[in-house]
Design an enzyme around this catalytic site. Sequence first.
Site, PDB file in Angstrom:
ATOM      1  N   ASN A 313       7.422  -1.730  37.595  1.00 46.66           N
ATOM      2  CA  ASN A 313       7.660  -0.397  37.030  1.00 46.66           C
ATOM      3  C   ASN A 313       6.374   0.400  36.802  1.00 46.66           C
ATOM      4  O   ASN A 313       5.269  -0.057  37.073  1.00 46.66           O
ATOM      5  CB  ASN A 313       8.472  -0.507  35.731  1.00 46.66           C
ATOM      6  CG  ASN A 313       7.735  -1.289  34.651  1.00 46.66           C
ATOM      7  OD1 ASN A 313       6.511  -1.340  34.622  1.00 46.66           O
ATOM      8  ND2 ASN A 313       8.492  -1.906  33.759  1.00 46.66           N
ATOM      9  N   CYS A 374      15.976   2.924  42.395  1.00 48.37           N
ATOM     10  CA  CYS A 374      15.266   2.095  41.416  1.00 48.37           C
ATOM     11  C   CYS A 374      16.040   2.262  40.116  1.00 48.37           C
ATOM     12  O   CYS A 374      17.244   1.988  40.077  1.00 48.37           O
ATOM     13  CB  CYS A 374      13.792   2.496  41.304  1.00 48.37           C
ATOM     14  SG  CYS A 374      13.471   4.264  41.199  1.00 48.37           S
ATOM     15  N   SER A 375      15.413   2.761  39.071  1.00 49.14           N
ATOM     16  CA  SER A 375      16.159   3.035  37.837  1.00 49.14           C
ATOM     17  C   SER A 375      16.715   4.460  37.865  1.00 49.14           C
ATOM     18  O   SER A 375      17.913   4.672  37.927  1.00 49.14           O
ATOM     19  CB  SER A 375      15.264   2.830  36.610  1.00 49.14           C
ATOM     20  OG  SER A 375      14.860   1.477  36.529  1.00 49.14           O
ATOM     21  N   ASP A 376      15.790   5.433  37.869  1.00 46.40           N
ATOM     22  CA  ASP A 376      16.235   6.832  37.883  1.00 46.40           C
ATOM     23  C   ASP A 376      16.113   7.490  39.252  1.00 46.40           C
ATOM     24  O   ASP A 376      16.547   8.621  39.429  1.00 46.40           O
ATOM     25  CB  ASP A 376      15.439   7.640  36.851  1.00 46.40           C
ATOM     26  CG  ASP A 376      15.809   7.239  35.423  1.00 46.40           C
ATOM     27  OD1 ASP A 376      17.021   7.119  35.148  1.00 46.40           O
ATOM     28  OD2 ASP A 376      14.904   7.041  34.598  1.00 46.40           O
ATOM     29  N   TRP A 378      13.332   8.400  41.019  1.00 47.50           N
ATOM     30  CA  TRP A 378      12.315   9.433  41.272  1.00 47.50           C
ATOM     31  C   TRP A 378      10.894   8.860  41.383  1.00 47.50           C
ATOM     32  O   TRP A 378       9.945   9.608  41.552  1.00 47.50           O
ATOM     33  CB  TRP A 378      12.363  10.527  40.217  1.00 47.50           C
ATOM     34  CG  TRP A 378      12.364  10.070  38.773  1.00 47.50           C
ATOM     35  CD1 TRP A 378      11.594   9.110  38.192  1.00 47.50           C
ATOM     36  CD2 TRP A 378      13.205  10.577  37.732  1.00 47.50           C
ATOM     37  NE1 TRP A 378      11.883   9.000  36.864  1.00 47.50           N
ATOM     38  CE2 TRP A 378      12.869   9.890  36.535  1.00 47.50           C
ATOM     39  CE3 TRP A 378      14.192  11.565  37.664  1.00 47.50           C
ATOM     40  CZ2 TRP A 378      13.480  10.147  35.314  1.00 47.50           C
ATOM     41  CZ3 TRP A 378      14.803  11.818  36.454  1.00 47.50           C
ATOM     42  CH2 TRP A 378      14.459  11.108  35.290  1.00 47.50           C
ATOM     43  N   ASP A 379      10.736   7.540  41.285  1.00 51.61           N
ATOM     44  CA  ASP A 379       9.413   6.933  41.438  1.00 51.61           C
ATOM     45  C   ASP A 379       9.377   6.002  42.653  1.00 51.61           C
ATOM     46  O   ASP A 379       8.988   6.404  43.736  1.00 51.61           O
ATOM     47  CB  ASP A 379       9.020   6.176  40.164  1.00 51.61           C
ATOM     48  CG  ASP A 379       8.721   7.112  39.002  1.00 51.61           C
ATOM     49  OD1 ASP A 379       7.984   8.081  39.198  1.00 51.61           O
ATOM     50  OD2 ASP A 379       9.236   6.872  37.892  1.00 51.61           O
ATOM     51  N   ARG A 380       9.783   4.753  42.462  1.00 49.10           N
ATOM     52  CA  ARG A 380       9.770   3.793  43.559  1.00 49.10           C
ATOM     53  C   ARG A 380      10.690   4.224  44.702  1.00 49.10           C
ATOM     54  O   ARG A 380      10.397   3.973  45.877  1.00 49.10           O
ATOM     55  CB  ARG A 380      10.192   2.414  43.035  1.00 49.10           C
ATOM     56  CG  ARG A 380       9.153   1.765  42.148  1.00 49.10           C
ATOM     57  CD  ARG A 380       9.704   0.603  41.338  1.00 49.10           C
ATOM     58  NE  ARG A 380      10.485   1.036  40.181  1.00 49.10           N
ATOM     59  CZ  ARG A 380      10.879   0.236  39.196  1.00 49.10           C
ATOM     60  NH1 ARG A 380      10.563  -1.055  39.245  1.00 49.10           N
ATOM     61  NH2 ARG A 380      11.566   0.691  38.177  1.00 49.10           N
ATOM     62  N   LYS A 416       8.537  13.017  38.766  1.00 46.08           N
ATOM     63  CA  LYS A 416       8.105  13.665  37.521  1.00 46.08           C
ATOM     64  C   LYS A 416       6.583  13.839  37.480  1.00 46.08           C
ATOM     65  O   LYS A 416       5.877  13.173  36.719  1.00 46.08           O
ATOM     66  CB  LYS A 416       8.597  12.854  36.329  1.00 46.08           C
ATOM     67  CG  LYS A 416      10.113  12.779  36.237  1.00 46.08           C
ATOM     68  CD  LYS A 416      10.572  11.798  35.163  1.00 46.08           C
ATOM     69  CE  LYS A 416      10.218  12.283  33.778  1.00 46.08           C
ATOM     70  NZ  LYS A 416      10.763  11.381  32.726  1.00 46.08           N
TER      71      LYS A 416
END
Length: 607
Positions: A313, A374-376, A378-380, A416
Site C-alpha cells: 500500500n 486495488c482498494s479504491d 486510484w493508486d496501484r 489523488k
Amino acid sequence: MASASIPVYNRSNNPLENSSSHNASRESLKMEPLAVTLLPGEERVIDKDIMYICPFSGPVKGKVFITNYRLYFKSADADPSVTLNVPLGAIGRVEKMGGASSRGENSYGLDITCKDMRNLRFALKQEGHSRRDIFDILFRYAFPLSHGLLLFAYLSQEKYEENGWSVYKPMDEFRRQGLPTDKWRITFINDNYELCDTYPTILVVPFKATEEDLRKVSTFRSRGRIPVLSWIHRENQAVICRCSQPLVGMSGKRNKDDERYLDVIREANGTAKLTIYDARPSVNAVANKATGGGYEGDDTYQNAELVFLDIHNIHVMRESLKKLKDIVYPNVEESHWLSSLESTHWLEHIKLVLSGAIQVADKISGGNSVVVHCSDGWDRTAQLTSLAMLMLDSHYRTLRGFQVLLEKEWISFGHKFASRIGHGDKNHADQDRSPIFVQFIDCVWQMTKQFPTAFEFNERLLMTILDHLFSCRFGTFLYNCESARDTNELRSKTVSLWSLVNSDSTSYLNPFYTPESSRVLYPVASMRHLELWVTYYIRWNPRIRQQQQSPVEQRYIELLALRDEYLKKLEELQLTDSSPNSSHLSNSSAPNAASPTQHITHLHTPF
C-alpha cells in the site's frame, strides 16, 4: 531591472529552467538586479545574505532570492559558482535550525526538506532574529493553500504556441481504440459526477448494461467506482477494465447486479473466465473486510478467477522511498551499497508493479478480458492499467500518446495527486502522502532502458514530468479528480505542462526511436534486470551530474544532424541539376549521393 539567464552548470539537463525566454514581470522593487529570469507572473518577495551549507563543498556565502514561485541562491565568491533553483512547490517541510543560544559555527538557520530527493540547509547570523522574516515568507509561499493563497499555477502568465489542454479528448481516444462497438457503448451517466465524483464524465461500459444497472453496481463498489473500460484490443476484443474493491464486508455481502455486470464484461468477447487482478497482498484484501471492503470470492463470482498481485500500500511505498533517500542523499552509501539498496525494497516494489502489469498485458494478448482493482482503484490500479497499456499499445509510447495515457489513466480517473503530493499544503506528515506516481514513472524508465528503440520520448521528458509534478507551475497535476478541477476552473485559469513540452518537442525526443506498431513489450521484471534510476534519484550529487550525458546518445544525435545536412545538400544538388547542361552530372552522381543517406538511415540499431 536587468535580467540574465540562470547560470546553471548544464542547461540541457535542467528541465526546471524556463525554456520559453519570456520577459520577466517588472516590479518597482528597490532590490539589486536578480541573476535569474523570472517567469511571467512571478514576483520577487525577499532577498537575503545567507550561508548555504552545501553537503558537497561545505559552507558557501551568497544571497538567497525568494519569489512567489522559487527559491534561488547564488554564491558570492565561490569558484566554481554555486547556484540553487528550487520551485517552492518542491518544498515539503521548513524548520528552524538551532536557537538564539545555539553554539557552534553555522548552527542557527533553516532546514528545508524537498520532495525531489534533496535537503537544503541555510545558516544566518544569530543576532536580531535574523531568520524570522525569511522563515515566515518561505513558509507562506511554499505552502500557499495553508495560508489562503493561490498556487502559482493560477498566477502564472506564461504563453505557449500550443494549448496542452487539447492533448486529451476522451471521445477521440475511444474512437482511436475502435469504440464504441456492438458490445461496448459510451455513457454520459456521470456527466454531473452524480454516479461517481472521482470518475471522468465520459465512460465506456458494456452495451448490455443499462443506466439503472450502473447505478446498482455503484452502490456495491468502493467510492462508487464501477468497472469501466480502459482499453480494448482491436483484434481479439479483450478489454482492460478498472474499478475499486467490492463492499463485501465481514458478513460477506453479495450483490447480484455486480456479479451479473462482471459476467457481461466476460461475455463481451467470449472469455471463458474473467480474470480479476487484485493489486493487493491477499492478507490486506482480507483485512479490508473489517472496514467494509473485500474482494470477489470464487463462490459468488463463479465465472471469474481472482489473482492477488502482492503490491503493497501507499504507506509501505512512502517509507521505502524515505529509506532510498537516506542512502543516496547527500552522500551515496558506497561501503555496503548493494545491501543498503536492497534494504530499501524500492526495486523490489518496482519489480512487483511491473510483474503485475506484464500479467495483465499477457492475459489480454491471449484474448482474455481482465478487471483490475486495488482498494479504491486510484493508486496501484492506475499503475497496472497504464503500464499494461504501454506494453500493449505502441501509440502510448509516442510523445503525445504518452501524454494521453497520463491524462486518461491517472488524471481523469482520479489519482489523488493533491493528497499524494501535498501541493501547497504544510502538513508534511499527512498519511496520504505517497510516491505512487513517481514509482510509475520509474517503471516507465525501466522499460525505456530495456527497450531503447521502442519509445519516441526520452529520459528528459520523464524527469520534466516529475519536476513539475511538484513545482505547481502548471495545472496538469493539481487536485484529486476532474470534479475538483472543474470546480476550480483549472483549464481556463492555468497552463498545461503539455503546452511547455509540445512547444519544444524536439528536446524530448529519443533519437533511437524506431516505430513498431504491432509490437507488444514484455520487460524482464527480475531484480537482475532492474536498475536504480541514478540520474533522477542521485542527480543532485555533483559527481553524478557530470556523468549524465550519454556519449552514445550524443554521438547518435551528431550523426543524425550530419544526415540532415547531407539530405539538405542532396536536395540542393537535385534542384540545381535540373538544367539540361547538368543532366550528365545528375545521372552519374545521384546514386552515390544517395548512398550516405541510405547508410545513415540504417543507424536505427536495435540494442
